[in-house]
Design a protein around this motif. Structure first.
Motif, PDB file in Angstrom:
ATOM      1  N   UNK A  34       7.576  44.479  22.289  1.00 23.61           N
ATOM      2  CA  UNK A  34       8.618  45.023  21.416  1.00 23.61           C
ATOM      3  C   UNK A  34       9.841  44.102  21.389  1.00 23.61           C
ATOM      4  N   UNK A  35      10.199  43.565  22.534  1.00 22.51           N
ATOM      5  CA  UNK A  35      11.331  42.626  22.605  1.00 22.51           C
ATOM      6  C   UNK A  35      11.014  41.371  21.795  1.00 22.51           C
ATOM      7  N   UNK A  36       9.797  40.867  21.908  1.00 17.52           N
ATOM      8  CA  UNK A  36       9.389  39.688  21.138  1.00 17.52           C
ATOM      9  C   UNK A  36       9.423  40.006  19.647  1.00 17.52           C
ATOM     10  N   UNK A  37       8.931  41.175  19.262  1.00 15.46           N
ATOM     11  CA  UNK A  37       8.962  41.569  17.853  1.00 15.46           C
ATOM     12  C   UNK A  37      10.403  41.609  17.338  1.00 15.46           C
ATOM     13  N   UNK A  38      11.318  42.197  18.111  1.00 19.06           N
ATOM     14  CA  UNK A  38      12.732  42.238  17.710  1.00 19.06           C
ATOM     15  C   UNK A  38      13.313  40.834  17.586  1.00 19.06           C
ATOM     16  N   UNK A  39      13.012  39.986  18.538  1.00 17.17           N
ATOM     17  CA  UNK A  39      13.532  38.613  18.527  1.00 17.17           C
ATOM     18  C   UNK A  39      13.034  37.840  17.303  1.00 17.17           C
ATOM     19  N   UNK A  40      11.742  37.939  17.020  1.00 13.38           N
ATOM     20  CA  UNK A  40      11.189  37.243  15.855  1.00 13.38           C
ATOM     21  C   UNK A  40      11.760  37.805  14.559  1.00 13.38           C
ATOM     22  N   UNK A  41      11.910  39.115  14.491  1.00 15.07           N
ATOM     23  CA  UNK A  41      12.487  39.751  13.300  1.00 15.07           C
ATOM     24  C   UNK A  41      13.929  39.288  13.091  1.00 15.07           C
ATOM     25  N   UNK A  42      14.700  39.224  14.160  1.00 11.55           N
ATOM     26  CA  UNK A  42      16.083  38.757  14.039  1.00 11.55           C
ATOM     27  C   UNK A  42      16.140  37.305  13.586  1.00 11.55           C
ATOM     28  N   UNK A  43      15.260  36.470  14.103  1.00  6.89           N
ATOM     29  CA  UNK A  43      15.237  35.064  13.668  1.00  6.89           C
ATOM     30  C   UNK A  43      14.960  34.969  12.170  1.00  6.89           C
ATOM     31  N   UNK A  44      13.984  35.748  11.685  1.00  9.43           N
ATOM     32  CA  UNK A  44      13.695  35.750  10.245  1.00  9.43           C
ATOM     33  C   UNK A  44      14.875  36.318   9.456  1.00  9.43           C
ATOM     34  N   UNK A  45      15.518  37.337  10.009  1.00  5.16           N
ATOM     35  CA  UNK A  45      16.654  37.967   9.331  1.00  5.16           C
ATOM     36  C   UNK A  45      17.828  37.012   9.195  1.00  5.16           C
ATOM     37  N   UNK A  46      18.117  36.261  10.258  1.00  2.00           N
ATOM     38  CA  UNK A  46      19.206  35.289  10.199  1.00  2.00           C
ATOM     39  C   UNK A  46      18.891  34.146   9.247  1.00  2.00           C
ATOM     40  N   UNK A  47      17.615  33.868   9.026  1.00  4.76           N
ATOM     41  CA  UNK A  47      17.246  32.831   8.063  1.00  4.76           C
ATOM     42  C   UNK A  47      17.552  33.286   6.636  1.00  4.76           C
ATOM     43  N   UNK A  48      17.513  34.600   6.389  1.00 12.02           N
ATOM     44  CA  UNK A  48      17.782  35.144   5.055  1.00 12.02           C
ATOM     45  C   UNK A  48      19.283  35.371   4.852  1.00 12.02           C
ATOM     46  N   UNK A  49      19.929  36.005   5.818  1.00 14.96           N
ATOM     47  CA  UNK A  49      21.370  36.269   5.768  1.00 14.96           C
ATOM     48  C   UNK A  49      21.985  35.755   7.072  1.00 14.96           C
ATOM     49  N   UNK A  50      22.919  34.821   6.995  1.00 19.37           N
ATOM     50  CA  UNK A  50      23.455  34.224   8.217  1.00 19.37           C
ATOM     51  C   UNK A  50      24.388  35.129   9.022  1.00 19.37           C
ATOM     52  N   UNK A  51      25.037  36.093   8.361  1.00 17.95           N
ATOM     53  CA  UNK A  51      25.948  36.976   9.087  1.00 17.95           C
ATOM     54  C   UNK A  51      25.729  38.424   8.663  1.00 17.95           C
ATOM     55  N   UNK A  52      26.075  39.315   9.581  1.00 16.04           N
ATOM     56  CA  UNK A  52      25.926  40.751   9.359  1.00 16.04           C
ATOM     57  C   UNK A  52      27.218  41.470   9.712  1.00 16.04           C
ATOM     58  N   UNK A  53      27.452  42.595   9.051  1.00 17.53           N
ATOM     59  CA  UNK A  53      28.666  43.371   9.304  1.00 17.53           C
ATOM     60  C   UNK A  53      28.437  44.534  10.259  1.00 17.53           C
ATOM     61  N   UNK A  54      27.199  44.904  10.467  1.00 15.35           N
ATOM     62  CA  UNK A  54      26.895  46.020  11.350  1.00 15.35           C
ATOM     63  C   UNK A  54      25.407  46.263  11.435  1.00 15.35           C
ATOM     64  N   UNK A  55      25.065  47.250  12.247  1.00 11.47           N
ATOM     65  CA  UNK A  55      23.666  47.601  12.442  1.00 11.47           C
ATOM     66  C   UNK A  55      23.552  49.104  12.645  1.00 11.47           C
ATOM     67  N   UNK A  56      22.352  49.590  12.471  1.00  9.61           N
ATOM     68  CA  UNK A  56      22.069  50.996  12.718  1.00  9.61           C
ATOM     69  C   UNK A  56      20.742  51.132  13.431  1.00  9.61           C
ATOM     70  N   UNK A  57      20.670  52.099  14.322  1.00  8.57           N
ATOM     71  CA  UNK A  57      19.430  52.387  15.038  1.00  8.57           C
ATOM     72  C   UNK A  57      19.166  53.872  14.908  1.00  8.57           C
ATOM     73  N   UNK A  58      18.016  54.197  14.328  1.00 12.74           N
ATOM     74  CA  UNK A  58      17.592  55.589  14.211  1.00 12.74           C
ATOM     75  C   UNK A  58      16.346  55.747  15.065  1.00 12.74           C
ATOM     76  N   UNK A  59      16.358  56.749  15.933  1.00 12.15           N
ATOM     77  CA  UNK A  59      15.210  56.950  16.809  1.00 12.15           C
ATOM     78  C   UNK A  59      14.683  58.366  16.677  1.00 12.15           C
ATOM     79  N   UNK A  60      13.422  58.493  16.999  1.00 11.56           N
ATOM     80  CA  UNK A  60      12.778  59.793  16.992  1.00 11.56           C
ATOM     81  C   UNK A  60      11.943  59.963  18.240  1.00 11.56           C
ATOM     82  N   UNK A  61      11.714  61.215  18.590  1.00  5.64           N
ATOM     83  CA  UNK A  61      10.843  61.528  19.717  1.00  5.64           C
ATOM     84  C   UNK A  61      10.164  62.866  19.453  1.00  5.64           C
TER      85      UNK A  61
END
Length: 147
Positions: A34-61
């Motif tokens: 899961x950590x690797x998936x997040x890291x790879x996703x962030x790398x791809x995300x930064x390639x598309x948009x270099x900066x971000x203003x915020x983030x959101x995390x929605x979880x379920x159980x």
């Protein structure tokens, strides 16, 4: 009908980069994959948009006892935010929302044991595609049509 068509033209769009990870039932820990998936996703995300203003995390159980499921979802949110903060290139505000579910699956057949992560790109000054909808075509009446 005209009001519906006009209302459709008033919509706007936003750019959000998102991913989702699944948790084992009853677990709030992020494993190595899961950590690797997040890291790879962030790398791809930064390639598309270099900066971000915020983030959101929605979880379920999922859980038979709503208060226990909610606590598990909140722990998943805290652990996901902690991992996200380590991997992000900047300190961003992160909003969280946690939800307890009485069913293990959503109406769409997806697991209710999840974390959905959203990044909100800083799009000021960027040249982006126009995402406004095209105006709906105006119906025309053919004057030569036979009755």
């Amino acid at each position: 009908m005209a009001a519906i068509l006009a209302a459709g033209q008033a919509t706007a769009c936003s750019y959000i980069v998102a991913t989702q990870i699944s948790f084992e039932s009853g677990s709030a820990d992020l494993d190595r994959s899961q950590i690797i998936k997040l890291s790879e996703w962030l790398n791809r995300s930064y390639a598309v948009f270099p900066t971000y203003t915020g983030a959101g995390v929605e979880t379920g159980a999922f859980g038979a006892v709503p208060s226990e499921a909610k606590a598990l979802a909140e722990l998943r949110a805290a652990n996901t935010v902690r991992a996200l903060r380590v991997l992000l290139r900047a300190d961003l505000p992160v909003e969280t929302h946690s939800q307890a579910y009485r069913s293990p699956k959503s109406p769409f057949g997806e697991s209710n044991d999840f974390a959905s992560i959203h990044l909100y790109p800083d799009v000021e000054g960027l040249t982006l595609l126009n995402c406004r909808p095209a105006p709906a075509p105006t119906p025309s009446v053919d004057a030569k049509a036979s009755p």
